[in-house]
Design a protein around this motif. Structure first.
Motif, PDB file in Angstrom:
ATOM      1  N   ASP A  76       0.857  -1.211  -0.130  1.00  0.00           N
ATOM      2  CA  ASP A  76       0.022  -0.031   0.099  1.00  0.00           C
ATOM      3  C   ASP A  76       0.741   1.240   0.033  1.00  0.00           C
ATOM      4  O   ASP A  76       1.515   1.386   1.061  1.00  0.00           O
ATOM      5  N   TRP A  77       0.833   2.072  -1.088  1.00  0.00           N
ATOM      6  CA  TRP A  77       1.886   3.289  -1.314  1.00  0.00           C
ATOM      7  C   TRP A  77       1.596   4.375   0.080  1.00  0.00           C
ATOM      8  O   TRP A  77       2.314   5.015   0.201  1.00  0.00           O
ATOM      9  N   SER A  78       0.065   4.219   0.368  1.00  0.00           N
ATOM     10  CA  SER A  78       0.128   5.186   1.460  1.00  0.00           C
ATOM     11  C   SER A  78       0.638   4.695   3.025  1.00  0.00           C
ATOM     12  O   SER A  78       0.553   5.555   3.769  1.00  0.00           O
ATOM     13  N   ARG A 141       2.496  -5.178 -10.659  1.00  0.00           N
ATOM     14  CA  ARG A 141       1.685  -6.003  -9.271  1.00  0.00           C
ATOM     15  C   ARG A 141       0.559  -6.837  -9.750  1.00  0.00           C
ATOM     16  O   ARG A 141      -0.321  -6.076 -10.534  1.00  0.00           O
ATOM     17  N   HIS A 197      -4.822  -3.686  -4.087  1.00  0.00           N
ATOM     18  CA  HIS A 197      -3.702  -2.662  -4.592  1.00  0.00           C
ATOM     19  C   HIS A 197      -3.117  -3.034  -5.893  1.00  0.00           C
ATOM     20  O   HIS A 197      -1.920  -2.864  -5.912  1.00  0.00           O
ATOM     21  N   ASP A 199      -4.184  -1.538  -8.668  1.00  0.00           N
ATOM     22  CA  ASP A 199      -4.569  -0.381  -9.392  1.00  0.00           C
ATOM     23  C   ASP A 199      -3.571   0.151 -10.162  1.00  0.00           C
ATOM     24  O   ASP A 199      -2.076  -0.201 -10.035  1.00  0.00           O
ATOM     25  N   SER A 202      -0.856   2.621  -8.471  1.00  0.00           N
ATOM     26  CA  SER A 202       0.096   1.953  -7.794  1.00  0.00           C
ATOM     27  C   SER A 202       1.225   1.362  -8.478  1.00  0.00           C
ATOM     28  O   SER A 202       2.505   1.283  -8.088  1.00  0.00           O
ATOM     29  N   VAL A 430     -10.499   2.226  -6.602  1.00  0.00           N
ATOM     30  CA  VAL A 430      -9.370   3.263  -6.433  1.00  0.00           C
ATOM     31  C   VAL A 430      -9.519   4.503  -7.299  1.00  0.00           C
ATOM     32  O   VAL A 430      -9.619   5.387  -6.949  1.00  0.00           O
TER      33      VAL A 430
END
Length: 510
Positions: A76-78, A141, A197, A199, A202, A430
């Motif tokens: 998760d990039w967040s 991914r 995740h 998307d 990402s 997303v």
């Protein structure tokens, strides 16, 4: 039971399975030069929380004549301190032994494996480019070798690709939505949190980590079909890191699902008409009369297989869903049109659906033993359902289907009611970015083919226009994408851009 997939995927790998794979542009724009050197500024200016990802050292090992490595990125990039996943890379070193940098490549999809497609990329890319760059394929991914999405067993995928839902009533649409939801839950059970995740945004952020890990200050990239969406997203997120981006068979990332469906339906309708005209001009065509009559015969074939699936030499029948996939696959390249003629001859004159079934299987990556060579089908749905949720109310989809049928009376039925696929997907949407202008980016080369069925030419015009530095190169011809399969004009324009940074004049036509 799983839901059917709509035909919104690049088929470069299919063309490879089929054994497929003249003007002078004037220079106008200059791009930044790629660099790849130890001690470069490839990770300069990144968030300190992301520094461990940007500063990682790739460990390459031999994979036959190629080299393999894996990069680590946040799930998760967040939450960069949370769980991580891996992105697989495969590299063919520059033939000169002195690379100026890395050329990342993506064949489209979403869901196509660039790693599996790397041998075909070596043919598509010119010798001069292969000499200058390390050719680096990566699976985004969720795709194949990179922490893949997993959903169902091969037998369930057979049912997925063959299924013919009834969209004529609200009850039929409700059933399709329910079966799609069941498929999504199977994906979540087998894939876990990753399903939320995969998307495009990402994946584009992952690409910037790959750029830094490869030692390149700017990204040099060749993306086909959906790969243009990935490239445009990267440019929007990291305009200052754009080096030389080639986006071939361009998508318009601002279109909603209905606009995409209508555009592709019209594109395949026109490509099929072009095929019929070509077929009828040659000996041995199974389609009688003029183009309209020939199109009607193909439409009748769809109607018959919808009512009564056609026999094949296997224990599987040719449903109308598989029949359309078999017809559509050779439309991606004019060189494959004779294959379609053979398949239609068998179906129309002998009632044998085997050749069309084989074409559909090649499209979906199904082997004769019933296994699937990739997870492209699962990844395709997972990525698209994260990027956008289409309207799924019966009345909305019915109105959209009527509009599609008006522009594509023969094939429009196969591009309608797509909202059912993601209506109850088990992870939140997303969504796309707010803007794809990428202000300040170096010139980005966008290529459109006038007779492209999968990514209509108007989309290339739109993408080149919305990018602040977009440069449009047009190939006047049939088929999906242009570089590596069209003519010397396109080749020289792309090679010149990749090798010198000089883009052709905006609006160059080949």
């Amino acid at each position: 039971m799983p839901t059917p997939l709509t035909l919104r995927r690049c088929a470069l790998a299919v063309l490879a399975a089929l054994g497929l794979a003249a003007c002078t542009p004037s220079p106008l724009h200059q791009s930044s030069a790629p660099t790849s050197a130890a001690g470069s500024s490839a990770s300069e200016g990144v968030d300190p929380a992301l520094a461990p990802f940007y500063e990682q050292q790739l460990e390459w090992s031999a994979c036959g004549s190629q080299q393999c490595a894996e990069a680590t990125v946040p799930l998760d990039w967040s939450q960069p301190a949370g769980d991580t996943i891996t992105v697989a890379l495969r590299r063919v070193p520059a033939s000169s032994g002195e690379p100026v940098g890395s050329l990342l490549v993506n064949p489209g999809g979403p869901g196509r494996s660039a790693i599996d497609f790397l041998p075909s990329f070596q043919v598509l890319v010119s010798a001069e480019v292969r000499a200058a760059y390390d050719l680096v394929a990566f699976d985004p991914r969720g795709v194949q070798a990179s922490s893949p999405v997993t959903c169902v067993e091969p037998a369930d995928l057979d049912a997925l690709t063959a299924w013919v839902p009834d969209f004529s009533t609200p009850e039929g649409v409700d059933e399709a939505i329910a079966r799609s939801a069941e498929y999504g839950e199977a994906c979540l059970d087998r894939t876990g949190p990753l399903l939320g995740h995969v998307d495009t945004a990402s994946a584009a952020r992952d690409m910037d980590v790959l750029r830094a890990a490869l030692g390149d200050d700017a990204l040099t990239y060749l993306g086909y079909s959906y790969g243009t969406d990935l490239g445009a997203t990267y440019a929007a997120l990291f305009p200052e890191r754009v080096g030389r981006l080639v986006l071939d068979g361009a998508m318009d990332p601002t279109l909603d699902s209905g606009e995409v469906a209508a555009g592709q339906a019209a594109g395949f309708e026109e490509a099929l008409r072009a095929y019929v005209e070509d077929c009828q001009a040659a000996a041995g065509c199974p389609l009688d009369g003029d183009v309209d009559a020939g199109m009607a015969q193909i439409g009748d074939l769809f109607d018959r297989t919808r009512a009564n699936p056609m026999r094949t030499s296997t224990d599987r029948e040719l449903t109308v869903a598989l029949a359309f996939s078999g017809v559509a696959t050779p439309l991606y390249a004019q060189e494959a049109w004779p294959v379609l003629t053979q398949a239609l001859t068998a179906a129309l004159e002998a009632g044998d659906g085997t050749p069309l079934l084989q074409l559909a299987d090649q499209y979906y990556g199904r082997e004769p033993d019933g296994t699937y060579t990739t997870n492209q089908n699962e990844a395709f749905t997972a990525i698209l359902c994260l990027d956008e949720r289409a309207p799924s109310a019966f009345a909305d989809m019915q109105a959209e289907a009527a509009e599609i049928a008006a522009v594509a009376p023969t094939v429009g039925q196969f591009f309608s009611y797509g909202g059912a696929s993601c209506a109850d997907w088990p992870v939140p949407e997303v969504g796309a970015l707010d803007s794809y202008a990428a202000p300040g980016a170096a010139p980005i080369l966008v290529i459109g083919t006038t007779g492209d069925p999968a990514t209509p030419y108007a989309w290339a015009e739109s993408l080149a226009g919305m990018l602040s530095s977009g440069v449009l190169l047009t190939f006047e011809g049939e088929g999906h994408t242009a570089y590596g399969r069209s003519n010397s004009c396109v080749k020289d324009a792309v090679d010149g851009y990749l090798l010198t940074g000089t883009a052709p004049a905006d609006g160059t036509r080949c």
